[in-house]
Motif scaffolding. Structure first.
Motif, mmCIF file in Angstrom:
data_model
loop_
_atom_site.group_PDB
_atom_site.id
_atom_site.type_symbol
_atom_site.label_atom_id
_atom_site.label_comp_id
_atom_site.label_asym_id
_atom_site.label_seq_id
_atom_site.Cartn_x
_atom_site.Cartn_y
_atom_site.Cartn_z
ATOM 1 N N LYS A 1 0.816 -1.220 0.000
ATOM 2 C CA LYS A 1 0.000 0.000 0.000
ATOM 3 C C LYS A 1 0.850 1.272 0.000
ATOM 4 O O LYS A 1 0.308 2.366 -0.183
ATOM 5 N N VAL A 2 2.137 1.152 0.228
ATOM 6 C CA VAL A 2 3.004 2.327 0.283
ATOM 7 C C VAL A 2 3.205 2.886 -1.132
ATOM 8 O O VAL A 2 3.538 2.148 -2.064
ATOM 9 N N ALA A 3 3.024 4.153 -1.274
ATOM 10 C CA ALA A 3 3.166 4.791 -2.585
ATOM 11 C C ALA A 3 4.633 4.856 -2.995
ATOM 12 O O ALA A 3 5.539 4.876 -2.154
ATOM 13 N N ASP A 4 4.871 4.873 -4.309
ATOM 14 C CA ASP A 4 6.236 4.938 -4.819
ATOM 15 C C ASP A 4 6.939 6.224 -4.406
ATOM 16 O O ASP A 4 8.171 6.274 -4.339
ATOM 17 N N ASP A 5 6.167 7.292 -4.146
ATOM 18 C CA ASP A 5 6.777 8.561 -3.790
ATOM 19 C C ASP A 5 6.952 8.713 -2.274
ATOM 20 O O ASP A 5 7.099 9.827 -1.766
ATOM 21 N N ASP A 6 6.925 7.585 -1.557
ATOM 22 C CA ASP A 6 7.115 7.602 -0.102
ATOM 23 C C ASP A 6 8.280 6.678 0.262
ATOM 24 O O ASP A 6 8.103 5.632 0.895
ATOM 25 N N PRO A 7 9.501 7.057 -0.162
ATOM 26 C CA PRO A 7 10.661 6.165 0.038
ATOM 27 C C PRO A 7 10.964 5.888 1.505
ATOM 28 O O PRO A 7 11.446 4.801 1.845
ATOM 29 N N TYR A 8 10.703 6.842 2.414
ATOM 30 C CA TYR A 8 11.006 6.634 3.833
ATOM 31 C C TYR A 8 10.209 5.466 4.396
ATOM 32 O O TYR A 8 10.760 4.528 4.995
ATOM 33 N N ASN A 9 8.889 5.519 4.224
ATOM 34 C CA ASN A 9 8.050 4.435 4.739
ATOM 35 C C ASN A 9 8.299 3.127 4.008
ATOM 36 O O ASN A 9 8.172 2.049 4.592
ATOM 37 N N HIS A 10 8.666 3.230 2.725
ATOM 38 C CA HIS A 10 8.972 2.008 1.982
ATOM 39 C C HIS A 10 10.184 1.308 2.581
ATOM 40 O O HIS A 10 10.181 0.082 2.771
ATOM 41 N N ARG A 11 11.236 2.081 2.889
ATOM 42 C CA ARG A 11 12.437 1.489 3.500
ATOM 43 C C ARG A 11 12.125 0.948 4.897
ATOM 44 O O ARG A 11 12.593 -0.126 5.275
ATOM 45 N N ARG A 12 11.334 1.711 5.658
ATOM 46 C CA ARG A 12 11.023 1.297 7.031
ATOM 47 C C ARG A 12 10.238 -0.011 7.046
ATOM 48 O O ARG A 12 10.568 -0.947 7.790
ATOM 49 N N ILE A 13 9.205 -0.104 6.232
ATOM 50 C CA ILE A 13 8.379 -1.314 6.219
ATOM 51 C C ILE A 13 9.153 -2.481 5.611
ATOM 52 O O ILE A 13 9.012 -3.634 6.048
ATOM 53 N N SER A 14 9.998 -2.202 4.630
ATOM 54 C CA SER A 14 10.818 -3.262 4.037
ATOM 55 C C SER A 14 11.758 -3.868 5.070
ATOM 56 O O SER A 14 11.973 -5.083 5.107
ATOM 57 N N ALA A 15 12.324 -3.012 5.932
ATOM 58 C CA ALA A 15 13.228 -3.503 6.976
ATOM 59 C C ALA A 15 12.470 -4.390 7.973
ATOM 60 O O ALA A 15 12.982 -5.433 8.413
ATOM 61 N N VAL A 16 11.249 -3.989 8.297
ATOM 62 C CA VAL A 16 10.428 -4.812 9.205
ATOM 63 C C VAL A 16 10.115 -6.151 8.560
ATOM 64 O O VAL A 16 10.157 -7.197 9.212
ATOM 65 N N LEU A 17 9.827 -6.144 7.271
ATOM 66 C CA LEU A 17 9.508 -7.386 6.568
ATOM 67 C C LEU A 17 10.707 -8.330 6.568
ATOM 68 O O LEU A 17 10.550 -9.548 6.793
ATOM 69 N N VAL A 18 11.885 -7.808 6.339
ATOM 70 C CA VAL A 18 13.104 -8.637 6.369
ATOM 71 C C VAL A 18 13.281 -9.258 7.751
ATOM 72 O O VAL A 18 13.609 -10.448 7.885
ATOM 73 N N GLU A 19 13.050 -8.469 8.782
ATOM 74 C CA GLU A 19 13.192 -8.966 10.157
ATOM 75 C C GLU A 19 12.182 -10.070 10.457
ATOM 76 O O GLU A 19 12.526 -11.102 11.041
ATOM 77 N N ARG A 20 10.920 -9.870 10.078
ATOM 78 C CA ARG A 20 9.886 -10.879 10.346
ATOM 79 C C ARG A 20 10.151 -12.165 9.560
ATOM 80 O O ARG A 20 9.938 -13.268 10.067
ATOM 81 N N LYS A 21 10.613 -12.047 8.333
ATOM 82 C CA LYS A 21 10.927 -13.241 7.545
ATOM 83 C C LYS A 21 12.094 -14.009 8.152
ATOM 84 O O LYS A 21 12.109 -15.256 8.141
ATOM 85 N N ALA A 22 13.067 -13.282 8.688
ATOM 86 C CA ALA A 22 14.204 -13.946 9.325
ATOM 87 C C ALA A 22 13.756 -14.696 10.584
ATOM 88 O O ALA A 22 14.204 -15.820 10.849
ATOM 89 N N GLU A 23 12.854 -14.078 11.365
ATOM 90 C CA GLU A 23 12.313 -14.745 12.552
ATOM 91 C C GLU A 23 11.549 -16.006 12.153
ATOM 92 O O GLU A 23 11.664 -17.050 12.811
ATOM 93 N N LEU A 24 10.769 -15.921 11.089
ATOM 94 C CA LEU A 24 10.016 -17.074 10.623
ATOM 95 C C LEU A 24 10.956 -18.188 10.170
ATOM 96 O O LEU A 24 10.719 -19.369 10.462
ATOM 97 N N ALA A 25 12.025 -17.824 9.475
ATOM 98 C CA ALA A 25 12.982 -18.826 9.014
ATOM 99 C C ALA A 25 13.645 -19.544 10.189
ATOM 100 O O ALA A 25 13.854 -20.762 10.149
ATOM 101 N N ARG A 26 13.966 -18.801 11.259
ATOM 102 C CA ARG A 26 14.571 -19.434 12.438
ATOM 103 C C ARG A 26 13.600 -20.412 13.091
ATOM 104 O O ARG A 26 13.990 -21.500 13.514
ATOM 105 N N LEU A 27 12.339 -20.011 13.167
ATOM 106 C CA LEU A 27 11.341 -20.895 13.764
ATOM 107 C C LEU A 27 11.121 -22.148 12.918
ATOM 108 O O LEU A 27 10.979 -23.252 13.455
ATOM 109 N N LEU A 28 11.083 -21.984 11.617
ATOM 110 C CA LEU A 28 10.900 -23.136 10.740
ATOM 111 C C LEU A 28 12.073 -24.097 10.859
ATOM 112 O O LEU A 28 11.895 -25.325 10.802
ATOM 113 N N SER A 29 13.262 -23.561 11.041
ATOM 114 C CA SER A 29 14.434 -24.418 11.238
ATOM 115 C C SER A 29 14.321 -25.188 12.556
ATOM 116 O O SER A 29 14.619 -26.393 12.618
#
Length: 237
Positions: free
Chosen positions: A109-137
């Protein structure tokens, strides 16, 4: 012998034999049943609810790949971190997956002209995926040791918000050591404790606590008692 007396004796013999047709079912189960019949009807209604939940959840976990008769050394030997029951890891994985889905939806939902929120939410997504990968392992270990089953049954009973039964995990005092979920009536006199332990064969087995604790025969209840001899609801006064 008088016909009425003979009929009464035969009826009594049939009732006594009801719990003893199975070699694992004996005097201890019959004594516990007698105590259960003295409990308030509300307590017996709750017991039927407990058994129904128990009977539903065990086959679901078997279908999900849980084993039976699995020994703890086979799955936790050499693990440095504290042991976590299979249910807890499964629940954590389910929550992390939902979090990943929410963050992915927010990122879309983040607009292309909102790079700050895009980077912030992307960083959260990377963190959550890493947590999920550890749990799956962590979740790769086999499931179905007695502590897995005990924790599962305990958590299901706690979720019922019981008023007439106290539920706990209990470790058997006699060898071979073993753990299962135990439910006791709160009234001390008369009092009965039942063990809900599917670990050995994947059946929703219920035992009297004393027989289970001593690893002795004669304490298992037949399923028909919980299915057909307990009330579905208390009568209105």
């Amino acid at each position: 012998m008088r016909p009425l007396l003979l009929a009464a004796l035969l009826a009594g013999s049939a009732a006594a034999a009801e719990l003893t047709t199975d070699p694992d079912v004996g005097v201890r189960a019959q004594k516990a049943r007698d105590i259960l019949e003295e409990q308030p009807v509300e307590a017996r209604v709750e017991l039927k609810r407990m058994y129904r939940r128990y009977k539903e959840i065990v086959p679901k976990k078997l279908d999900a790949g849980w084993a039976t008769g699995l020994l703890s050394e086979a799955v936790i030997e050499g693990v440095d971190e504290p042991f976590q029951p299979a249910r807890l890891v499964d629940d954590m994985i389910a929550r992390r997956r939902k979090e990943v889905e929410r963050v992915q939806a927010a990122l879309a939902k983040v607009a292309d002209d909102d790079p700050y929120n895009h980077r912030r939410i992307s960083a959260v997504l990377v963190e959550r995926k890493a947590e999920l990968a550890r749990l799956l392992s962590k979740n790769k270990r086999e499931k179905g040791i007695c502590r897995d089953w005990s924790d599962l049954v305990w958590s299901e009973f706690v979720a019922l918000e019981l008023e007439h039964w106290a539920v706990r995990d209990e470790r058997r005092t006699a060898r071979p050591y073993h753990t299962a979920a135990v439910a006791c009536t709160p009234v001390d006199d008369p009092k009965v404790c039942l063990v809900f332990d599917p670990w050995a064969d994947g059946r929703p087995n219920v035992y009297t606590f004393t027989a289970w604790d001593e690893s002795s025969p004669g304490g298992r209840f037949p399923a028909e008692y919980f299915n057909h001899h307990l009330p579905d609801k208390a009568e209105k006064k």
